[in-house]
Design an enzyme around this catalytic site. Structure first.
Site, PDB file in Angstrom:
ATOM      1  CD  GLU A 122      -2.959   0.933   2.372  1.00 50.64           C
ATOM      2  OE1 GLU A 122      -3.565   1.885   3.005  1.00 50.64           O
ATOM      3  OE2 GLU A 122      -3.268  -0.132   2.776  1.00 50.64           O
TER       4      GLU A 122
ATOM      5  CG  ASP B  30      -1.797   4.681   2.732  1.00 47.96           C
ATOM      6  OD1 ASP B  30      -2.125   3.949   1.752  1.00 47.96           O
ATOM      7  OD2 ASP B  30      -1.758   4.104   3.932  1.00 47.96           O
TER       8      ASP B  30
ATOM      9  CD  GLU C 108      -4.926   7.462   5.695  1.00 49.35           C
ATOM     10  OE1 GLU C 108      -5.769   6.573   5.808  1.00 49.35           O
ATOM     11  OE2 GLU C 108      -4.200   7.481   6.695  1.00 49.35           O
TER      12      GLU C 108
END
Length: 286
Positions: free
Chosen positions: A99, A101, A103
């Site tokens: 993953e 990311d 955010e």
């Protein structure tokens, strides 16, 4: 301070089956939120995600990718966004997933968003770096980019690199290179942790909360379930893939961001790692 960096990345050579340009109807599908996922125009305009007290919303790409450059322009929730999280990331599936990311953690009016980044390899994350942006991300659209190749993962904001995670398999650190990933995005309530450690809760009197997306580009290798579109045609072996890296100017910009706008770096958190920071932290940019 302006952010006109000269970022000299070689163009990645792709096959025509790779995706460039984005029609939201063609490239994405909703994952939750029903009518809270909206697309203006014929799919080439603006996509919006909305959060209200009943539900958040999200979407995912129809394609899976194995290496490439992913660009998306976002305009984040304006006003009092405390408790909300707008997530934009690449991910595979399963307990040992990879993953990458972005955010965006909301805050009370007048306080900056926190841009939270992380890299998971084979199900293990805990590689957080956080930033306060040098602009208000709720006023205009800004471009958030993930460059992912066999040598490195690079996070960029308006073509300014903010983080580089390099392949350190030589010292036993897994690197995402075998699991195709989809693009995901969501807007959801996370007031148990998102803003000031959960001390500030979502003010539902300000709902609904809306984030906006446009100008998606995936200059990337599409995975068809058996092989990569680039791999099958030789694109993976092109020298451009091997040459993507920071030049002198972009290294200066990276140092500027990390000196003046980074607010958390797992590599310097000795309280968290009393026995010593993770080994990649000792090998330069992460």
């Amino acid at each position: 301070m302006g952010c006109n960096c000269c970022f000299n990345i070689l163009v990645i050579v792709m096959l025509m089956s790779s995706v460039y340009g984005g029609n939201f109807y063609q490239e994405f599908q909703p994952t939750f939120g029903d009518s809270r996922v909206k697309v203006q125009g014929a799919g080439e305009g603006v996509l919006s995600l909305t959060l209200d007290k009943a539900s958040g919303s999200g979407f995912q790409s129809k394609n899976q990718y194995l290496f490439g450059r992913i660009d998306m322009q976002l305009k984040l929730v304006a006003g009092n966004s405390a408790g909300t999280v707008t997530a934009y990331y690449l991910s595979s599936q399963g307990a040992t997933h990879d993953e990458i990311d972005f955010e965006f953690l909301g805050n009370v009016s007048g306080q900056p968003y926190t841009l939270h980044t992380n890299v998971f390899t084979q199900g293990k994350g805990n590689r957080e770096q956080q930033f306060h942006l040098w602009f208000d991300p709720t006023v205009n659209f800004h471009t958030y980019t993930i460059v992912w190749n066999p040598r490195l993962i690079m996070f960029m904001v308006d073509n300014t690199p903010i983080r580089v995670f390099r392949n350190h398999e030589a010292i036993g650190i897994p690197f995402p290179k075998n699991q195709p990933m989809r693009i995901y995005s969501s807007l959801w309530n996370a007031d148990d942790w998102a803003t000031q450690g959960g001390r500030v809760k979502t003010d539902w009197s300000k709902a609904p909360f809306t984030a906006y997306y446009k100008n998606f580009n995936a200059n990337a290798c599409v995975w068809d379930g058996l092989s990569s579109s680039c791999q099958s045609g030789g694109g993976f072996r092109d020298a451009a893939w091997q040459g993507v890296d920071l030049d002198a100017s972009s290294r200066r910009r990276l140092r500027w961001v990390q000196r003046y706008h980074m607010i958390y770096n797992y590599c310097t958190d000795l309280k968290r790692f009393p026995q010593g920071v993770p080994p990649e932290c000792k090998r330069g940019s992460v």
